[in-house]
Design an enzyme around this catalytic site. Sequence first.
Site, short mmCIF file in Angstrom:
data_model
loop_
_atom_site.label_atom_id
_atom_site.label_comp_id
_atom_site.label_asym_id
_atom_site.label_seq_id
_atom_site.Cartn_x
_atom_site.Cartn_y
_atom_site.Cartn_z
N ALA A 1 0.85 -1.20 0.00
CA ALA A 1 0.00 0.00 0.00
C ALA A 1 0.88 1.25 0.00
O ALA A 1 2.10 1.15 -0.11
CB ALA A 1 -0.91 -0.01 1.21
N ASN A 2 0.28 2.42 0.11
CA ASN A 2 1.05 3.65 0.23
C ASN A 2 0.35 4.60 1.20
O ASN A 2 -0.69 4.26 1.75
CB ASN A 2 1.24 4.30 -1.15
CG ASN A 2 -0.09 4.63 -1.79
OD1 ASN A 2 -0.85 5.44 -1.28
ND2 ASN A 2 -0.40 3.97 -2.90
N ARG A 3 0.93 5.78 1.42
CA ARG A 3 0.46 6.66 2.50
C ARG A 3 -0.70 7.57 2.12
O ARG A 3 -1.05 8.47 2.87
CB ARG A 3 1.61 7.53 2.97
CG ARG A 3 2.74 6.77 3.60
CD ARG A 3 3.78 7.72 4.16
NE ARG A 3 4.99 7.01 4.49
CZ ARG A 3 5.13 6.29 5.61
NH1 ARG A 3 4.14 6.20 6.48
NH2 ARG A 3 6.26 5.65 5.84
N ALA B 1 -3.63 7.48 -5.54
CA ALA B 1 -2.23 7.07 -5.56
C ALA B 1 -2.23 5.58 -5.89
O ALA B 1 -2.20 4.73 -4.99
CB ALA B 1 -1.57 7.35 -4.22
#
Length: 404
Positions: A211-213, A277
């Site tokens: 995943a990402n932030r 994102a």
Amino acid sequence: MTLSGKRILLIISGGIAAYKSLDLIRRLRERGAQVRPLMTAAAQEFVTPLAVGALAADHVYTDLFSREDEQDVGHIRLARDCDLICVAPATADLMAKMANGLANDLASTVLLATNQPVLIAPAMNPAMWAHKATRRNVASLRSDGIAFIGPMAGEMAESGEAGEGRMAEPLQIVASIEALLDDAPKPLKGKTAIVTSGPTHEPIDPVRYIANRSSGKQGHAIAGALAHLGAQVTLVSGPVTIADPAGVNVVRVESAAEMLEAVTAGLPADIAVFVAAVADWRVAAAAGEKIKKKPGEGPAPLELTENPDILKTIGHHENRPNLVVGFAAETADVISNAQAKLARKGADFIVANDVSPATGIMGGDRNRVRIVSSEGVEDWPELSKAEVAERLAARVAERIAGKG
Ligand code: CTP
């Protein structure tokens, strides 16, 4: 202050959800509204007029036959000297009275005498909500033009039963009130928009993912801002923990592949804004079972493969929306990278931002962006994500109007 100067008559009827009405008063006042509270006799068994009056900073009306209140304001003025009446919680009993035009206490009398919009937030046991009598009353109230928010599904405070019947949360009620009192111009009325937002989760095995932030704050705010200008918005969101924006149809997805499928299903559309994102890579073959540690062996290698580029796919699609907006999250060479993305991905605008950790943009509440288009580069000052969303939506509306 979205409700500046608006006068809300808040009718609290007798249910355990009345405790949430105290918070509702605060949220309304925070947004500039004046709240005049009215409580039924049963409501006073759950929360006290003292607490309600203190939070509202106003007198609490409780009695149809109060000589002082009648001389001072009177129930007819109470019913009309407001911009909207909100009933929260609305019990099955009060809804039944409203549906049948009964007027035997102050709340029901005011509701019969009013000529202002009425929003109700029902709260009751799921069996009561499902009962045929309540179904009939709901249908009558809807056809009388009463607006509803909720009830929501979930666990009941009193009985521990689950089902439909929980009162909507205060912020959801506030959003409904804002929408009902909104008289702003709607330049995007009749237009459809798709917005992607949030991160994607790419599975490694059934319990792990990449995943990402991304928080989804900027994408959700843009979806809300486009809806506010009258567009019919589909928000395709990856997993986030923030609330859905008001007036938007939300499609929840996890992976990039699911996001592309949901976006494609939303075509044709007039406008598409790609804020998500999206993970550039996914695990080539996600395991069907949890990957176990094997004593003596190192970690299992992860083979990655490229994800579809959603913006690029839609930017070159045969059903390409009239206006396509992309984002560019960069940590270096912001402008030149954004210009390259504009051409490569087939976008009309790229909203470029510097997401280096020092900027605090990823996950934060503020943003500083540059709008890159074939016409050049426009530098916007540092703004809240909500302000960036409003400006961008206004920009989209101008461009759509220009394109006819
Ligand atoms: N985007 C997308 N699908 C992807 C990757 C990105 O739709 N698989 C969209 C994003 O929503 C954003 C834009 O493309 O609107 C640019 O995203 P960004 O991550 O900055 O660019 P990348 O194409 O991933 O390029 P790079 O990582 O090389 O900077």
